[in-house]
Every structure is written in structure tokens, then in C-alpha cells.
Design a protein around this motif. Structure first.
Motif, short mmCIF file in Angstrom:
data_model
loop_
_atom_site.label_atom_id
_atom_site.label_comp_id
_atom_site.label_asym_id
_atom_site.label_seq_id
_atom_site.Cartn_x
_atom_site.Cartn_y
_atom_site.Cartn_z
N UNK A 37 9.52 2.93 -16.56
CA UNK A 37 8.08 3.00 -16.26
C UNK A 37 7.66 2.13 -15.08
N UNK A 38 8.34 0.99 -14.87
CA UNK A 38 8.00 0.14 -13.74
C UNK A 38 8.31 0.81 -12.41
N UNK A 39 9.50 1.39 -12.27
CA UNK A 39 9.86 2.08 -11.03
C UNK A 39 9.03 3.34 -10.85
N UNK A 40 8.67 3.98 -11.96
CA UNK A 40 7.80 5.16 -11.89
C UNK A 40 6.44 4.79 -11.31
N UNK A 41 5.84 3.72 -11.83
CA UNK A 41 4.54 3.28 -11.34
C UNK A 41 4.62 2.86 -9.87
N UNK A 42 5.70 2.18 -9.50
CA UNK A 42 5.89 1.73 -8.12
C UNK A 42 5.97 2.90 -7.15
N UNK A 45 2.63 4.89 -6.84
CA UNK A 45 1.65 4.14 -6.05
C UNK A 45 1.98 4.23 -4.56
N UNK A 46 3.26 4.10 -4.23
CA UNK A 46 3.68 4.14 -2.83
C UNK A 46 3.42 5.51 -2.21
N UNK A 47 3.82 6.57 -2.90
CA UNK A 47 3.63 7.91 -2.35
C UNK A 47 2.16 8.31 -2.36
N UNK A 48 1.42 7.81 -3.32
CA UNK A 48 0.00 8.14 -3.40
C UNK A 48 -0.82 7.56 -2.27
N UNK A 72 11.81 9.77 -14.93
CA UNK A 72 12.42 10.56 -13.86
C UNK A 72 11.61 11.81 -13.56
N UNK A 73 11.17 12.52 -14.59
CA UNK A 73 10.41 13.75 -14.38
C UNK A 73 9.09 13.49 -13.66
N UNK A 74 8.42 12.42 -14.01
CA UNK A 74 7.16 12.09 -13.33
C UNK A 74 7.43 11.72 -11.86
N UNK A 75 8.54 11.04 -11.60
CA UNK A 75 8.89 10.67 -10.23
C UNK A 75 9.27 11.89 -9.42
N UNK A 221 8.36 -1.50 1.76
CA UNK A 221 7.57 -1.69 0.54
C UNK A 221 8.51 -1.97 -0.62
N UNK A 222 8.25 -3.08 -1.31
CA UNK A 222 9.03 -3.46 -2.49
C UNK A 222 8.08 -3.62 -3.68
N UNK A 223 8.60 -3.54 -4.91
CA UNK A 223 7.73 -3.69 -6.08
C UNK A 223 7.02 -5.04 -6.11
N UNK A 224 5.73 -5.05 -6.47
CA UNK A 224 5.01 -6.31 -6.62
C UNK A 224 5.31 -6.89 -8.00
#
Length: 429
Positions: A37-42, A45-48, A72-75, A221-224
């Protein structure tokens, strides 16, 4: 002369304008570690924000062993539906895009790999050698195969190999992937990738986009800290440990009211564990078995059964721990050694409680009426058959077969209801 300088300035401005038109801004997204979920949110946010931040293309530097299929599916959806081109580069050398990472490669508008990298092994369930897949496993594989074949056909990549990566768990090196049409480019470094991407034309949401990346401005861009915290707090091992700390902390507080710190730690840990479980596929039967096991162990402390309740609780805890998360990604569930360690710790606690209960059962009673047997008491008055004595700081009625003097020390030989039977054989000091 003035016209000449004006012409020079006009040519310079025109050249600058053309140069700026040919240049672009690249968002370089560092995506490493498990898909969660962390990488998914990251990534979302980046692509958005790519369009708002005027990025012409987003490049995902990918290095992952896989992870949760839900994330994975959401990404994949975020990449496939992005308004700006998304390039996935598996790199640098030594990186991998296995399991869920293979789906991200296939979802990208253009894929590249560095020498010494590999991808594949995308089977969604971990099957033992020689085992026959269950109906659930077969359904999961068919669903995953359909997804990756659809992505391959959309991007014009090798769909047959993609399906084999699901059904047979095969892998490819960077050279093999380029040869078989799984990826489009090979690049050993960031600079080489940007040079190779320059001039490439991609289809993005029905329109053609030409990349100009040779002289592009690259923004990494890296995860905050919030995205990193989410990645940690949703890891199955962390969630499992927090869950047990929460349960044990609250149980210790209930058994020892007033300690406070154990209750505070337990409550915070339990809230964090429940937050993490909210992001993970929880098997509620496993969670209930863990709660039942802890309840049995608490019952052992209150109503000692010489280990029977406690052993049942440990067995329930171990079984619930194995069933707690319904995660199909190989290597991303709760570590077996961690389950074994927590089960062993719980077993030691149960053995300790049972041992203390056995010792207490064998120990002679030292308080209450039974604790007065064999004790020495003091006569509060003169009496011949019945009178008052001081025993353990309290006044008791006593009976004696011989006369007693005030202040005389007596031995308690028995009990008759609330009356002590005493003898005058005790020595006076």
C-alpha cells in the motif's frame, strides 16, 4: 546597425524558443522494495501530479521482488490510464521486476531493462513441487494470466511469454527480454536511457507523443516519510508483531491494574495493527483464532488448569498466525520463523504460569483460618476452658483442656468453626 542587432536578437530568441520546445521535463520515480500500500500510494501520487507539475514523461526506476496483488492492480491501472507517457526501466544492474513487478513492466507505455537484470516468475500463488493446484489457485492464475495478456496486447508485447510467466513461473534476463519482445529498449544507466528515449513516439490515450529527453530536466522523486511509514506499518511481519504486542500489553494491564504504561503501549500497538490490517487481505478466521488463543492463556492465569487451557491457547495462536493473512505473493506473508518465535514465547509463558500454579497448590497455607494451624497465639485473659486469644493481630475465641494465664503463649492445634483449639505446651519467653 540597429536593424542588424535587432535581427541577431530575433534569431537568438527564435533559437531559444525552438530549443525550449524540443526540451522536456522528466519525472524520475524511484520505486524499490515490495509492492505494498505504501508504494501504491507513492506511485499514484506521483503519476497523478505529473500533468500539474508539467512533466512530459514519467520514468519509473523499478527494482522489486513483487508483493500484494491488490496494490499491483491499482498501480497497473494508474500506469495504464496515465495522461502522460510512463516508462518503466528495470535497473540498475542487479535489479529485478519479478512477480507483481512484471505486471508493471507490461503496463508501461515503453519498457527498458539494464544489463544484469531480470523479470518474470509472476505466478500469483506459491505451489509446492508436485502439488495439484486447488480451484482457488487455478482461478487466481487464470485471472492474472488474462490481465497480463490484455496488457501485452495493448502495448504490442509478447503475450505468449507473459502468460507463461504466470502459469509456469518462467523468467528472462534483460537480453532475452529484448530479443523476445518483452521490452523495447536496453539501457545501462539513466543517461543512456534518456538518450535512447529521445525521439521515441508513443501512443498515450489515443494520441501520439514524441519524447524529447536528450536535454531534458530530470526531477527525481522518492517516497516521503508518510509513504515510507505506510510501507512499514502495512508489512505483514510488522502488523503481526504489533497485533501481539497490543494483545499482550492490554492483558498485562488487566492482570496488573495501575501499571499504565503496558496499557498505553498495548492500545497504541493494537490501533496501529488494526490500521495495517485494514490494508491487507485478512482471514477473519485466523484473527479470531489468535484472539481465542490469547483468551485461553488469560484463563490459564485466572483459573489454573495445570497447562491444559494454556496449551490449547498456544495451539490456537499458532494456527491463527498461519491463517491470519490471505496473501498469495510468495515471500510476502508472515515469516514462518517469526510465527515460531512468538509461539515459543507464548509456550514459555504458559509453562511459567502452570509451574507457578503447581507450586502454589503444593505450598502450605499461610493465611486465613488454615494458616493458623501450628501458629503461636497469646492469651488475652485468664480462662480454664474458653477464652480470648490474639492470633495474627486479631481476637479469636479459643478452647483449652488446661487452665490458661493472661499473656501465656499457646499452640493452635485445630479449628472448630471460628474457635481455635489450643494447648499450653508452648514455651513462654
Amino acid at each position: 546597425m540597429m536593424k542588424r542587432w535587432m535581427g541577431i536578437l530575433l534569431l537568438w530568441a527564435l533559437g531559444t524558443t525552438l530549443a525550449l520546445a524540443e526540451s522536456s521535463r522528466v519525472q524520475w520515480i524511484m520505486l524499490e522494495g515490495s509492492i505494498n500500500p505504501g508504494s501504491e500510494s507513492f506511485l499514484q501520487e506521483a503519476l497523478g501530479t505529473a500533468q500539474n507539475d508539467a512533466f512530459d514523461v514519467s520514468v519509473i526506476q523499478l527494482n522489486t521482488p513483487g508483493g500484494l496483488s491488490t496494490s499491483m492492480r491499482d498501480m497497473v491501472q494508474s500506469i495504464a490510464n496515465a495522461d502522460r507517457p510512463v516508462v518503466v526501466w528495470v535497473g540498475p544492474s542487479g535489479a529485478r521486476a519479478t512477480s507483481a513487478g512484471t505486471f508493471l513492466v507490461y503496463a508501461s507505455h515503453l519498457a527498458a531493462m539494464a544489463p544484469g537484470t531480470h523479470l518474470g516468475s509472476a505466478t500469483p500463488v506459491s505451489l509446492g513441487e508436485g502439488e495439484t493446484p486447488s480451484a482457488k489457485q487455478t482461478k487466481a492464475m487464470e485471472d492474472a494470466a488474462a490481465l497480463i495478456r490484455g496488457l501485452a496486447e495493448q502495448r504490442g508485447r509478447n503475450a505468449d511469454w507473459a502468460e507463461k510467466a504466470i502459469t509456469d513461473g518462467v523468467s528472462l534476463t534483460a537480453e532475452q527480454a529484448l530479443e523476445k519482445g518483452v521490452v523495447e529498449l536496453a539501457a545501462a544507466s539513466r543517461a543512456q536511457l534518456l538518450q535512447t528515449l529521445d525521439g521515441q513516439t508513443l501512443e498515450v490515450n489515443g494520441r501520439s507523443v514524441t519524447l524529447h529527453t536528450a536535454q531534458a530536466q530530470v526531477v527525481e522523486r522518492t517516497p516521503d516519510w508518510q509513504e515510507q511509514f505506510l510501507s512499514v506499518i502495512t508489512h505483514p511481519n510488522v502488523v503481526y508483531v504489533l497485533l501481539l504486542i497490543g494483545f499482550y500489553g492490554l492483558v498485562f494491564e488487566f492482570l496488573n491494574p495501575g501499571v499504565v504504561f503496558s496499557g498505553v503501549i498495548g492500545a497504541v500497538a493494537l490501533v496501529l495493527a488494526l490500521y495495517g490490517l485494514n490494508w491487507l487481505p485478512v482471514n477473519w478466521a485466523g484473527l479470531l483464532l489468535i484472539a481465542l488463543g490469547l483468551a485461553f492463556m488469560v484463563a490459564e492465569a485466572y483459573q489454573p488448569s495445570f497447562g491444559l487451557l494454556g496449551l490449547g491457547g498456544v495451539a490456537s495462536l499458532a494456527t491463527g498466525s498461519v491463517l491470519l493473512l490471505d496473501i498469495q505473493a510468495p515471500g510476502y506473508g508472515i515469516d514462518g520463523s517469526l510465527i515460531a518465535a512468538m509461539t515459543l514465547l507464548s509456550l514459555l509463558l504458559v509453562v511459567g504460569v502452570a509451574w507457578m500454579a503447581a507450586k502454589a497448590y503444593q505450598r502450605q497455607q499461610v493465611s486465613g483460618k488454615e494458616g493458623l494451624l501450628g501458629d503461636t497465639v497469646v492469651a488475652l485473659e485468664d480462662f480454664e476452658q474458653a477464652g480470648s486469644v490474639l492470633a495474627q493481630g486479631e481476637h479469636w475465641q479459643a478452647q483449652s483442656d488446661s487452665p490458661v494465664k493472661k499473656g501465656q503463649k499457646l499452640n493452635v492445634t485445630g479449628l472448630d468453626g471460628l474457635v481455635l483449639k489450643v494447648t499450653t505446651q508452648a514455651r513462654n519467653k
